[in-house]
Design a protein around this motif. Sequence first.
Motif, PDB file in Angstrom:
ATOM      1  N   PHE A  94      -1.245  -6.052  -9.836  1.00  0.00           N
ATOM      2  CA  PHE A  94      -1.993  -4.896 -10.328  1.00  0.00           C
ATOM      3  C   PHE A  94      -2.160  -3.892  -9.194  1.00  0.00           C
ATOM      4  CE2 PHE A  94      -5.249  -7.771  -8.686  1.00  0.00           C
ATOM      5  CZ  PHE A  94      -6.108  -6.921  -8.003  1.00  0.00           C
ATOM      6  N   GLU A  95      -2.533  -2.673  -9.576  1.00  0.00           N
ATOM      7  CA  GLU A  95      -2.677  -1.586  -8.608  1.00  0.00           C
ATOM      8  C   GLU A  95      -4.109  -1.083  -8.607  1.00  0.00           C
ATOM      9  OE1 GLU A  95      -1.205   2.274  -9.895  1.00  0.00           O
ATOM     10  OE2 GLU A  95      -0.482   2.695  -7.877  1.00  0.00           O
ATOM     11  N   ASP A  96      -4.784  -1.146  -7.466  1.00  0.00           N
ATOM     12  CA  ASP A  96      -6.102  -0.545  -7.310  1.00  0.00           C
ATOM     13  C   ASP A  96      -5.890   0.872  -6.794  1.00  0.00           C
ATOM     14  OD1 ASP A  96      -8.674   0.224  -6.742  1.00  0.00           O
ATOM     15  OD2 ASP A  96      -9.263  -1.723  -5.905  1.00  0.00           O
ATOM     16  N   ARG A  97      -6.186   1.863  -7.651  1.00  0.00           N
ATOM     17  CA  ARG A  97      -5.867   3.266  -7.325  1.00  0.00           C
ATOM     18  C   ARG A  97      -6.999   3.969  -6.586  1.00  0.00           C
ATOM     19  NH1 ARG A  97      -1.628   5.290 -10.010  1.00  0.00           N
ATOM     20  NH2 ARG A  97      -2.499   7.388 -10.229  1.00  0.00           N
ATOM     21  N   ARG A  98      -8.095   3.242  -6.295  1.00  0.00           N
ATOM     22  CA  ARG A  98      -9.280   3.884  -5.742  1.00  0.00           C
ATOM     23  C   ARG A  98      -9.243   4.156  -4.237  1.00  0.00           C
ATOM     24  NH1 ARG A  98     -13.478  -0.343  -8.092  1.00  0.00           N
ATOM     25  NH2 ARG A  98     -11.760  -1.682  -7.385  1.00  0.00           N
ATOM     26  N   ASN A 103      -1.797   3.206 -16.978  1.00  0.00           N
ATOM     27  CA  ASN A 103      -2.786   4.292 -17.001  1.00  0.00           C
ATOM     28  C   ASN A 103      -3.067   4.801 -15.583  1.00  0.00           C
ATOM     29  OD1 ASN A 103      -4.878   6.037 -17.332  1.00  0.00           O
ATOM     30  ND2 ASN A 103      -6.192   4.604 -18.469  1.00  0.00           N
ATOM     31  N   ARG A 104      -2.582   6.002 -15.275  1.00  0.00           N
ATOM     32  CA  ARG A 104      -2.779   6.566 -13.944  1.00  0.00           C
ATOM     33  C   ARG A 104      -4.113   7.299 -13.811  1.00  0.00           C
ATOM     34  NH1 ARG A 104       2.074   6.125 -10.720  1.00  0.00           N
ATOM     35  NH2 ARG A 104       3.663   5.184 -12.024  1.00  0.00           N
ATOM     36  N   GLY A 105      -4.888   7.288 -14.906  1.00  0.00           N
ATOM     37  CA  GLY A 105      -6.239   7.832 -14.831  1.00  0.00           C
ATOM     38  C   GLY A 105      -7.283   6.725 -14.781  1.00  0.00           C
ATOM     39  N   MET A 129       0.835  -1.208   0.000  1.00  0.00           N
ATOM     40  CA  MET A 129       0.000   0.000   0.000  1.00  0.00           C
ATOM     41  C   MET A 129       0.867   1.254   0.000  1.00  0.00           C
ATOM     42  SD  MET A 129      -3.244  -1.339   2.276  1.00  0.00           S
ATOM     43  CE  MET A 129      -4.510  -0.193   1.757  1.00  0.00           C
ATOM     44  N   GLU A 130       0.429   2.236  -0.790  1.00  0.00           N
ATOM     45  CA  GLU A 130       1.148   3.508  -0.940  1.00  0.00           C
ATOM     46  C   GLU A 130       0.374   4.559  -0.152  1.00  0.00           C
ATOM     47  OE1 GLU A 130       1.809   4.305  -5.206  1.00  0.00           O
ATOM     48  OE2 GLU A 130       1.140   2.260  -5.514  1.00  0.00           O
ATOM     49  N   GLN A 131       0.886   4.904   1.013  1.00  0.00           N
ATOM     50  CA  GLN A 131       0.170   5.843   1.882  1.00  0.00           C
ATOM     51  C   GLN A 131       0.579   7.270   1.562  1.00  0.00           C
ATOM     52  OE1 GLN A 131      -2.167   5.270   4.787  1.00  0.00           O
ATOM     53  NE2 GLN A 131      -2.419   7.340   3.955  1.00  0.00           N
ATOM     54  N   ILE A 156      -7.929   0.773 -12.074  1.00  0.00           N
ATOM     55  CA  ILE A 156      -6.898  -0.246 -11.885  1.00  0.00           C
ATOM     56  C   ILE A 156      -5.796  -0.033 -12.909  1.00  0.00           C
ATOM     57  CG2 ILE A 156      -6.373  -2.726 -11.879  1.00  0.00           C
ATOM     58  CD1 ILE A 156      -8.452  -2.275  -9.818  1.00  0.00           C
ATOM     59  N   ARG A 157      -4.561   0.000 -12.436  1.00  0.00           N
ATOM     60  CA  ARG A 157      -3.430   0.138 -13.347  1.00  0.00           C
ATOM     61  C   ARG A 157      -2.604  -1.140 -13.313  1.00  0.00           C
ATOM     62  NH1 ARG A 157       1.130   2.175 -10.812  1.00  0.00           N
ATOM     63  NH2 ARG A 157       3.009   2.063 -12.077  1.00  0.00           N
ATOM     64  N   ILE A 158      -2.254  -1.628 -14.493  1.00  0.00           N
ATOM     65  CA  ILE A 158      -1.272  -2.707 -14.586  1.00  0.00           C
ATOM     66  C   ILE A 158       0.071  -2.024 -14.869  1.00  0.00           C
ATOM     67  CG2 ILE A 158      -0.531  -4.747 -15.886  1.00  0.00           C
ATOM     68  CD1 ILE A 158      -3.501  -5.249 -16.537  1.00  0.00           C
ATOM     69  N   CYS A 183      -4.493   5.887  -1.283  1.00  0.00           N
ATOM     70  CA  CYS A 183      -3.750   4.790  -0.663  1.00  0.00           C
ATOM     71  C   CYS A 183      -3.781   3.621  -1.664  1.00  0.00           C
ATOM     72  CB  CYS A 183      -4.382   4.411   0.676  1.00  0.00           C
ATOM     73  SG  CYS A 183      -3.312   3.390   1.692  1.00  0.00           S
ATOM     74  N   HIS A 184      -3.110   3.842  -2.813  1.00  0.00           N
ATOM     75  CA  HIS A 184      -3.067   2.831  -3.868  1.00  0.00           C
ATOM     76  C   HIS A 184      -2.712   1.477  -3.251  1.00  0.00           C
ATOM     77  CE1 HIS A 184      -1.827   6.201  -6.924  1.00  0.00           C
ATOM     78  NE2 HIS A 184      -3.063   6.339  -6.484  1.00  0.00           N
ATOM     79  N   THR A 185      -3.453   0.454  -3.700  1.00  0.00           N
ATOM     80  CA  THR A 185      -3.261  -0.868  -3.114  1.00  0.00           C
ATOM     81  C   THR A 185      -2.841  -1.841  -4.212  1.00  0.00           C
ATOM     82  OG1 THR A 185      -4.901  -0.332  -1.443  1.00  0.00           O
ATOM     83  CG2 THR A 185      -4.395  -2.668  -1.764  1.00  0.00           C
TER      84      THR A 185
END
Length: 369
Positions: free
Chosen positions: A338-342, A319-321, A134-136, A324-326, A253-255
Motif C-alpha cells: 500500500f501507499e501512504d501518501r501523507r 484513489n490519489r485523493g 519512497m517517492e521523493q 492511503i492508496r492501494i 514523499c509517498h511511502t
Amino acid sequence: MASVSSSSCLSKAVRQHYMSLPQGEKCQVTYIWIDGTGEELRNKTRTLDSEPESINDIPEWNFDGSSTYQAEGSNSDMYLIPVRMFRDPFTLDRNKLVLCEVLKYNRLPAETNERASCNKVMEEVKDHHMWFGMEQEYTLLGIDGHPFSWPVHGYPSPQGPYYCGVGAKNAYGRDIVECHYKACLYAGVKICGTNAEVMPSQWEFQVGPCEGIEMGDHLWVARYLLHRVCEDFGVVATLDPKPITGNWNGAGCHTNVSTMQMREERGLQYIEEAIEKLRKKHSKHIRVYDPRGGQDNARRLTGLHETSSINDFSAGVANRGASIRIPRQVGQEKRGYFEDRRPAANCDPYAVTKAIAHTCLLDSEEEED
Ligand code: ADP
Ligand code: MN
Ligand code: MN
Ligand code: MN
C-alpha cells in the motif's frame, strides 16, 4: 544567467585535469550527516591509507556541533558513527561516501538522530521483512529562490502538460534528473525510477524496495547526491512541501509499504488490517510526517491537487485523493503493498518508516492516538 551560482560557472575543463590525477593507494572518504535542522545535510572528507572493504574499516570521527545547530560552543564535539558506505560518484573509485549517525558528547543520539530509534523498531519487526519504497518529489529553484526556468515575471502556463512531459516547453532541468540518476546507480543507492511532476520544475525519484533501516539510509544519501549534483549545475533543489502557493501541486514523499505476509497470496487482508491500524493513529502520523509536527504538511494536504485533507483519514484502491492508496494492480492480485501518501517531501524517512512499522506491527489493537 544570474539565477545560477558563480561556482557552477568555474571552468569544468580545468577541474577535469586535477580530477584525473592518480591518487596512489590513498582513499578519500566523505562523511555525511544530518545537521541540527533535521532537514539539511553536512559533509567533510578525510584521507584513509587504503580502501576500506566494508563499513567496519571506517573509523569514527567528530565535528563541531556548535556550527551545525547541534551543540553549545563550550561542549561542541559530536561523534560521527559510520553506518553505511557508498561509492563516490564525484571523485570516483576507490573513494567513498559514508552516511553517519550523530551522537552527543555523552554518546547518546543527537536530537535529530532519528535513525537510532528507527533502527531499534526495525530490529524488533525484522521477521516481517518490511519493505519500503519512497517517492521523493522536489522542486528546482535558481539561487535567487525563483522556480528554475519560470518566467521572471508571471507564471508558466497552467498545469497539465508537465507530468512525465517531454520537450523544452514542458520539462525544466532534466540534466539534473539524469545526472542524479546515474550518480545514484554508481554510488549503489537503490534508486528505482524517476519522472517529471505535475508542476513545471518539479521532479520525482523513487528509492526502493528497501528493507527496514535501509530505506532511510538510501533516501538520505539519494538526497545528498541530489543537492551535490544541483551544486554542480548552480541550482537548488528544495524539498519544501508547498513551494508555490495557489494552483500548483505540492511535493510529497509517498511511502510504499509491504510485509512478507502482504506480498504473499491473499496478502490483501494484511494490507487492510494495517490500514485500520493507521486509521486509528492518523494524528500521530501527521505529527511525524514533516519536521514541524504537521505545520509544513498543512500547506500541502488541502484535499486538492491529488492530496487528502490533513484532518481526515481515507483509503481506497487507485484513489490519489486518499491518505492511503492501494494500487489498482494490488487490488486485482489481492497481494502486494500500500501507499501512504501523507508524508511531506521534507520528512525524515527514519521517522516515517519507524512510525509505520510501529503502528502496523507493534501497537496493540486498543490504543488510540
Ligand atoms: P506511483 O504510481 O505512486 O507514482 P511510483 O512508481 O512512483 O508509484 O513508486 C512506486 C514505489 O513503490 C517505488 O519506490 C517502489 O520501490 C515501491 N514498491 C514497489 N513494490 C513494493 C513493495 N512490495 N513493497 C514496498 N514498496 C514497493
Ligand atoms: Mn510516483
Ligand atoms: Mn509523484
Ligand atoms: Mn505515489
